[in-house]
Design a protein around this motif. Structure first.
Motif, short mmCIF file in Angstrom:
data_model
loop_
_atom_site.label_atom_id
_atom_site.label_comp_id
_atom_site.label_asym_id
_atom_site.label_seq_id
_atom_site.Cartn_x
_atom_site.Cartn_y
_atom_site.Cartn_z
N ARG A 2 -33.77 3.15 -4.05
CA ARG A 2 -32.63 2.24 -3.99
C ARG A 2 -31.34 2.99 -4.34
O ARG A 2 -30.29 2.60 -3.89
CB ARG A 2 -32.82 1.06 -4.94
CG ARG A 2 -33.88 0.09 -4.46
CD ARG A 2 -33.36 -0.74 -3.33
NE ARG A 2 -34.39 -1.68 -2.93
CZ ARG A 2 -34.44 -2.23 -1.75
NH1 ARG A 2 -33.54 -1.97 -0.84
NH2 ARG A 2 -35.40 -3.06 -1.42
N ALA A 3 -31.45 4.05 -5.12
CA ALA A 3 -30.27 4.83 -5.47
C ALA A 3 -29.67 5.50 -4.24
O ALA A 3 -28.52 5.88 -4.24
CB ALA A 3 -30.64 5.89 -6.51
N LEU A 4 -30.45 5.62 -3.17
CA LEU A 4 -29.96 6.24 -1.95
C LEU A 4 -29.14 5.27 -1.11
O LEU A 4 -28.53 5.66 -0.14
CB LEU A 4 -31.14 6.74 -1.11
CG LEU A 4 -31.94 7.87 -1.72
CD1 LEU A 4 -33.17 8.17 -0.89
CD2 LEU A 4 -31.08 9.11 -1.84
N GLY A 5 -29.17 4.02 -1.45
CA GLY A 5 -28.47 3.02 -0.65
C GLY A 5 -29.47 2.28 0.22
O GLY A 5 -30.44 2.85 0.71
N SER A 6 -29.22 1.02 0.40
CA SER A 6 -30.15 0.16 1.11
C SER A 6 -30.47 0.61 2.53
O SER A 6 -31.63 0.63 2.91
CB SER A 6 -29.64 -1.28 1.11
OG SER A 6 -30.57 -2.13 1.70
N PRO A 7 -29.49 0.99 3.36
CA PRO A 7 -29.85 1.40 4.72
C PRO A 7 -30.78 2.61 4.75
O PRO A 7 -31.75 2.64 5.50
CB PRO A 7 -28.50 1.72 5.37
CG PRO A 7 -27.50 0.96 4.59
CD PRO A 7 -28.04 0.94 3.18
N PHE A 51 -32.09 10.59 10.75
CA PHE A 51 -31.37 10.95 9.53
C PHE A 51 -30.49 12.16 9.75
O PHE A 51 -30.89 13.12 10.40
CB PHE A 51 -32.36 11.25 8.39
CG PHE A 51 -33.26 10.10 8.06
CD1 PHE A 51 -32.87 9.17 7.11
CD2 PHE A 51 -34.47 9.93 8.69
CE1 PHE A 51 -33.69 8.10 6.80
CE2 PHE A 51 -35.30 8.86 8.40
CZ PHE A 51 -34.90 7.94 7.45
N SER A 52 -29.32 12.12 9.16
CA SER A 52 -28.45 13.29 9.18
C SER A 52 -29.01 14.32 8.20
O SER A 52 -29.84 13.99 7.34
CB SER A 52 -27.03 12.90 8.77
OG SER A 52 -27.01 12.53 7.39
N ASP A 53 -28.53 15.55 8.31
CA ASP A 53 -28.97 16.58 7.36
C ASP A 53 -28.61 16.20 5.93
O ASP A 53 -29.40 16.41 5.01
CB ASP A 53 -28.34 17.93 7.71
CG ASP A 53 -28.90 18.52 9.00
OD1 ASP A 53 -29.97 18.06 9.46
OD2 ASP A 53 -28.26 19.44 9.54
N ASP A 54 -27.43 15.62 5.74
CA ASP A 54 -27.01 15.19 4.41
C ASP A 54 -27.95 14.12 3.84
O ASP A 54 -28.30 14.14 2.66
CB ASP A 54 -25.58 14.66 4.41
CG ASP A 54 -24.55 15.77 4.63
OD1 ASP A 54 -24.88 16.95 4.37
OD2 ASP A 54 -23.43 15.45 5.05
N GLY A 61 -33.92 15.29 -2.58
CA GLY A 61 -33.53 15.38 -3.99
C GLY A 61 -34.07 14.20 -4.79
O GLY A 61 -34.56 14.37 -5.91
N ALA A 62 -33.98 13.01 -4.21
CA ALA A 62 -34.49 11.81 -4.90
C ALA A 62 -36.00 11.91 -5.10
O ALA A 62 -36.51 11.57 -6.17
CB ALA A 62 -34.14 10.56 -4.11
N TRP A 63 -36.71 12.39 -4.09
CA TRP A 63 -38.17 12.54 -4.20
C TRP A 63 -38.55 13.55 -5.27
O TRP A 63 -39.52 13.37 -5.98
CB TRP A 63 -38.77 12.95 -2.88
CG TRP A 63 -38.79 11.88 -1.83
CD1 TRP A 63 -38.49 10.56 -1.98
CD2 TRP A 63 -39.14 12.06 -0.46
NE1 TRP A 63 -38.63 9.91 -0.78
CE2 TRP A 63 -39.03 10.80 0.17
CE3 TRP A 63 -39.52 13.16 0.30
CZ2 TRP A 63 -39.30 10.61 1.51
CZ3 TRP A 63 -39.79 12.98 1.64
CH2 TRP A 63 -39.69 11.71 2.25
#
Length: 108
Positions: A2-7, A51-54, A61-63
């Motif tokens: 969820r820290a990555l944003g909902s979409p 997904f974009s590279d970013d 990183g989150a994983w």
């Protein structure tokens, strides 16, 4: 995640949810994720072209910070009992593996 944003969270779950469709997810795959082996899943996201590279860098990183985020995504399509079973920490048994005796057929 969820820290990555909902979409991003929703899209990661959608791409990885196929892992559970049609049967059991490999418990050893969950163990590998918990040990930090995320390459297989990162390739799946990358090859999806969604997904974009970013975004991929953010997800990876989150994983690495919290492998349970990937476990949650992989179990997105699981029923409640399976999800609870696979979310529980597993440990190796202290008892030896017992194999059934095999019937050995002699030659001759």
């Amino acid at each position: 995640m969820r820290a990555l944003g909902s979409p991003t969270y929703d899209l990661v779950n959608a791409v990885l949810s196929y892992e559970y469709e049609g049967g059991e997810i490999d418990v050893h795959a969950i163990d590998r994720v918990r040990r930090g082996d995320t390459d297989e899943w990162m390739v799946a996201l990358s090859e999806s072209g969604l997904f974009s590279d970013d975004a991929l860098v953010s997800v990876l990183g989150a994983w690495h910070r919290d492998p349970e985020l990937l476990v949650d995504a992989l179990l997105g399509g699981a029923d409640e009992v399976s999800r609870r079973r696979l979310k529980a920490a597993r440990r190796a048994s202290l008892l030896p593996v017992v194999r059934p005796r095999q019937h050995i057929v002699g030659i001759g």
